[in-house]
Write an enzyme that holds these catalytic residues in place. Structure first.
Site, PDB file in Angstrom:
ATOM      1  N   ARG A 177     -39.040 -69.902  77.375  1.00  0.00           N
ATOM      2  CA  ARG A 177     -39.607 -71.476  76.535  1.00  0.00           C
ATOM      3  C   ARG A 177     -37.654 -72.311  77.183  1.00  0.00           C
ATOM      4  O   ARG A 177     -37.025 -72.457  75.348  1.00  0.00           O
ATOM      5  CB  ARG A 177     -38.936 -71.311  75.109  1.00  0.00           C
ATOM      6  CG  ARG A 177     -40.814 -70.836  74.409  1.00  0.00           C
ATOM      7  CD  ARG A 177     -42.085 -71.417  74.404  1.00  0.00           C
ATOM      8  NE  ARG A 177     -42.320 -71.762  76.016  1.00  0.00           N
ATOM      9  CZ  ARG A 177     -44.097 -71.814  75.655  1.00  0.00           C
ATOM     10  NH1 ARG A 177     -44.613 -72.229  75.126  1.00  0.00           N
ATOM     11  NH2 ARG A 177     -44.443 -72.266  76.750  1.00  0.00           N
ATOM     12  N   ASP A 180     -49.451 -80.057  62.984  1.00  0.00           N
ATOM     13  CA  ASP A 180     -50.235 -79.691  64.144  1.00  0.00           C
ATOM     14  C   ASP A 180     -50.239 -78.140  62.878  1.00  0.00           C
ATOM     15  O   ASP A 180     -48.910 -77.946  62.537  1.00  0.00           O
ATOM     16  CB  ASP A 180     -49.263 -79.555  65.193  1.00  0.00           C
ATOM     17  CG  ASP A 180     -49.205 -78.246  66.069  1.00  0.00           C
ATOM     18  OD1 ASP A 180     -50.418 -77.253  65.291  1.00  0.00           O
ATOM     19  OD2 ASP A 180     -49.568 -78.172  67.077  1.00  0.00           O
ATOM     20  N   LYS A 204     -53.062 -68.372  65.404  1.00  0.00           N
ATOM     21  CA  LYS A 204     -51.808 -67.490  64.608  1.00  0.00           C
ATOM     22  C   LYS A 204     -52.241 -67.307  63.443  1.00  0.00           C
ATOM     23  O   LYS A 204     -53.167 -66.207  62.854  1.00  0.00           O
ATOM     24  CB  LYS A 204     -50.950 -68.657  65.072  1.00  0.00           C
ATOM     25  CG  LYS A 204     -49.773 -68.710  66.476  1.00  0.00           C
ATOM     26  CD  LYS A 204     -51.307 -69.667  67.311  1.00  0.00           C
ATOM     27  CE  LYS A 204     -50.423 -70.025  68.852  1.00  0.00           C
ATOM     28  NZ  LYS A 204     -51.634 -71.143  69.921  1.00  0.00           N
ATOM     29  N   TYR A 223     -78.116 -71.144  66.638  1.00  0.00           N
ATOM     30  CA  TYR A 223     -77.853 -72.563  67.565  1.00  0.00           C
ATOM     31  C   TYR A 223     -77.207 -73.524  66.750  1.00  0.00           C
ATOM     32  O   TYR A 223     -76.400 -73.846  66.963  1.00  0.00           O
ATOM     33  CB  TYR A 223     -78.685 -72.893  68.344  1.00  0.00           C
ATOM     34  CG  TYR A 223     -77.697 -73.641  69.410  1.00  0.00           C
ATOM     35  CD1 TYR A 223     -77.223 -73.797  70.568  1.00  0.00           C
ATOM     36  CD2 TYR A 223     -78.103 -74.965  69.181  1.00  0.00           C
ATOM     37  CE1 TYR A 223     -76.965 -74.524  71.292  1.00  0.00           C
ATOM     38  CE2 TYR A 223     -77.130 -76.021  69.889  1.00  0.00           C
ATOM     39  CZ  TYR A 223     -76.682 -75.425  71.424  1.00  0.00           C
ATOM     40  OH  TYR A 223     -76.536 -76.460  72.163  1.00  0.00           O
ATOM     41  N   PHE A 226     -44.934 -79.679  71.969  1.00  0.00           N
ATOM     42  CA  PHE A 226     -45.436 -78.716  72.105  1.00  0.00           C
ATOM     43  C   PHE A 226     -45.807 -78.853  73.287  1.00  0.00           C
ATOM     44  O   PHE A 226     -46.326 -79.630  74.009  1.00  0.00           O
ATOM     45  CB  PHE A 226     -46.164 -77.847  71.355  1.00  0.00           C
ATOM     46  CG  PHE A 226     -46.987 -76.632  71.574  1.00  0.00           C
ATOM     47  CD1 PHE A 226     -45.841 -75.595  71.460  1.00  0.00           C
ATOM     48  CD2 PHE A 226     -48.125 -75.890  71.897  1.00  0.00           C
ATOM     49  CE1 PHE A 226     -46.200 -73.824  71.790  1.00  0.00           C
ATOM     50  CE2 PHE A 226     -47.854 -75.078  72.941  1.00  0.00           C
ATOM     51  CZ  PHE A 226     -47.022 -74.025  72.260  1.00  0.00           C
ATOM     52  N   THR A 227     -45.976 -78.038  74.286  1.00  0.00           N
ATOM     53  CA  THR A 227     -47.043 -78.287  76.168  1.00  0.00           C
ATOM     54  C   THR A 227     -48.029 -78.265  75.692  1.00  0.00           C
ATOM     55  O   THR A 227     -47.754 -79.857  77.155  1.00  0.00           O
ATOM     56  CB  THR A 227     -46.194 -77.056  76.281  1.00  0.00           C
ATOM     57  OG1 THR A 227     -46.985 -75.229  75.688  1.00  0.00           O
ATOM     58  CG2 THR A 227     -45.129 -76.120  76.726  1.00  0.00           C
ATOM     59  N   PHE A 244     -44.890 -73.380  83.225  1.00  0.00           N
ATOM     60  CA  PHE A 244     -45.021 -72.400  83.538  1.00  0.00           C
ATOM     61  C   PHE A 244     -45.403 -70.745  83.605  1.00  0.00           C
ATOM     62  O   PHE A 244     -45.661 -70.111  84.039  1.00  0.00           O
ATOM     63  CB  PHE A 244     -44.052 -72.461  81.625  1.00  0.00           C
ATOM     64  CG  PHE A 244     -44.962 -72.933  80.757  1.00  0.00           C
ATOM     65  CD1 PHE A 244     -45.556 -72.009  80.055  1.00  0.00           C
ATOM     66  CD2 PHE A 244     -45.371 -74.182  80.850  1.00  0.00           C
ATOM     67  CE1 PHE A 244     -46.709 -72.796  79.595  1.00  0.00           C
ATOM     68  CE2 PHE A 244     -45.876 -74.906  79.762  1.00  0.00           C
ATOM     69  CZ  PHE A 244     -47.208 -73.924  79.726  1.00  0.00           C
TER      70      PHE A 244
END
Ligand code: P61
Length: 461
Positions: free
Chosen positions: A386, A218, A261, A75, A127-128, A453
């Site tokens: 998109r 990002d 990614k 933990y 970006f969303t 979306f």
């Protein structure tokens, strides 16, 4: 210099496979209608080649899977956490790590800590999830990407660049103290996987330092951006991807990363910063919303696989070369057939220019959504809208945002599909392109308020 291979051929071989199945056209017509013409609502069982996203869909290596067995599930103080911390420090160069369940967990924490209601948050395109968290914290997103990024057919080697004049204008208009940070995305997703140059990032950082505005990257696709810098920017041809990633991060105060990614894992993410005081505040939030500071949103095995993925993505330049090489292979096949798409070809996928392909469908009938559905029906290849649906509504006017880019993204998972899969995909896109006059518009039957979306439903007009 390492020994280079002659083509972009994959620097690995396959040791485990997952069957995929082809369905009939009739089956797919029913499946997409049942899914409300939204590719997010299809069952993966009904999909042949899944190019919905490159997020969390990578194939892990034998070394990463071995790491899964060695994950330390303590933990507190897990060994795997320290392996991850070392990897982030070595590759990205940030001393302080805040592990989250995925990218948006890091965006949530960063936005809540730094943004006050009424603040302006500049970024090189939205970006969303990033914009959602900025607005959720009361911020106002301001797009400061160069104009070329919004023009699909205009070739520019660094379409992800920040327009410094736009940024300066914002600083002059609202004042630096109304700008808590600038969010700079590497290899800009919504622009079509387009990089920014090192020179531009260095200049952006310089301008922001002058006004004491933090630069938050990002860095989700920093490796793909580094590859393009190596290929396209003078002075970087002999630098390794690893060195370039480190230099990118050196022009920032911190970063949010979705590890699904570049980092080659199926789940995970982090916030990493230089400032200990900010990190301490972030950890206080982390324990409220994600988990203890030495695991945040991940299990020990997730962190172990992630630490190994971070090393693998930069250990050799061949990885990035094969990854982007496969995307370019698909893009070049489509360009040869005359299909309109975002150029140059991006790092993580092909972005079809739905506005150019379907000029007979007005933007409020969602051409990219319709094209995505038509492609699926043709071959079982799943892409993602998109365009207008993704852009959502302007919170002030309530109207659609009508973005300049109306695209269908076909994102390529890392280390998953073969060259023949790319050929099948290209054949299908060309087939749909040749029969484009038959594709008609869509209208909402259900429209969620936020991030619409993902779960929206449509019917044919
Ligand atoms: C994708 F349709 N991307 O490209 P999380 N920053 C950046 C991302 O690309 C990103 C996140 C932050 C996804 C998944 C996805 O509208 C969508 O780990 C540059 O997904 O929380 C995610 O990272 C968020 C697909 C996200 C979407 C939002 O497919």
């Amino acid at each position: 210099m390492e020994q280079r291979r002659r083509s972009w051929a994959e620097p690995y071989k396959i040791k485990m496979v997952e069957p995929i199945k082809m369905t009939t056209r009739e089956h797919r017509e029913k499946a997409i209608a049942d899914a409300g013409f939204n590719s997010f609502l299809l069952r993966s069982d009904d999909v042949y080649i899944d190019l919905l996203t490159d997020s969390g869909t990578s194939a892990m290596s034998d070394n990463q899977w071995a790491g899964m067995m060695l994950g330390d599930e303590a933990y507190a103080g897990s060994k795997s956490y320290y392996h991850l911390e070392e990897a982030v420090q070595e590759v990205y160069g940030y001393p302080e790590l805040i592990p989250t369940h995925q990218g948006r967990g890091a965006e949530h924490i960063l936005s809540q800590l730094l943004i006050k209601p009424g603040d302006y948050v500049p970024g090189n395109m939205y970006f969303t999830t990033t914009r959602f968290h900025q607005e959720h914290a009361g911020g106002i997103f301001v797009d400061v990407i160069i104009d070329e990024a919004h023009m699909p057919s205009v070739e520019h080697p660094f379409k992800g660049n920040v327009d410094l004049a736009k940024l300066q204008r914002l600083i002059d208009d609202v004042g630096a103290d109304q700008i808590p940070y600038i969010s700079v995305e590497t290899n800009v997703n919504m622009a079509g996987g387009q990089p920014l140059s090192m020179a531009n990032l260095r200049a952006t950082y310089g301008l922001c330092k002058k006004y004491d505005i933090p630069v938050m990257l990002d860095a989700t696709r920093a490796v793909e951006n580094a590859y393009f810098i190596q290929q396209r920017e003078g002075g970087y041809e002999d630098r390794s991807i690893k060195e370039i990633v480190a230099e990118i991060c050196s022009y920032s105060d911190g970063a949010t990363v979705s590890s699904k990614k570049d980092n080659l894992v199926n789940i995970g993410g982090f916030l990493a910063v230089r400032d200990l005081e900010l990190a301490t505040r972030a950890r206080a939030m982390l324990v409220q919303f994600e988990g203890l500071h030495t695991y945040g949103g991940m299990s020990g095995r997730d962190m172990e696989a992630l630490a190994r993925g971070i090393h693998e993505m930069v250990d050799t330049d061949d990885h990035a070369r094969a990854r982007v090489g496969q995307v370019e292979y698909l893009g070049n096949a489509l360009l040869k057939a005359g299909v309109p798409l975002v150029q140059p070809i991006g790092g993580h996928g092909i972005f079809l220019d739905a506005a150019a392909i379907l000029p007979h469908i007005p933007q409020d009938q969602f051409p990219a959504q319709a094209l995505t559905a038509a492609l699926y029906v043709d071959s079982g290849v799943r892409g993602m809208e998109r365009g207008n649906v993704s852009a959502g509504r302007n919170p002030e006017t309530g109207d659609h945002r009508y973005p300049k880019l109306e695209l269908v993204r076909m994102a390529i998972p890392r280390r998953v599909y073969t060259q023949a899969h790319m050929d099948v995909t290209a054949e299908s896109v060309v087939e749909v392109y040749e029969n484009r006059a038959r594709v008609g518009g869509l209208k909402f039957t259900y429209e969620p308020q936020e991030l619409r979306f993902f779960q929206a439903r449509f019917e044919k007009i």
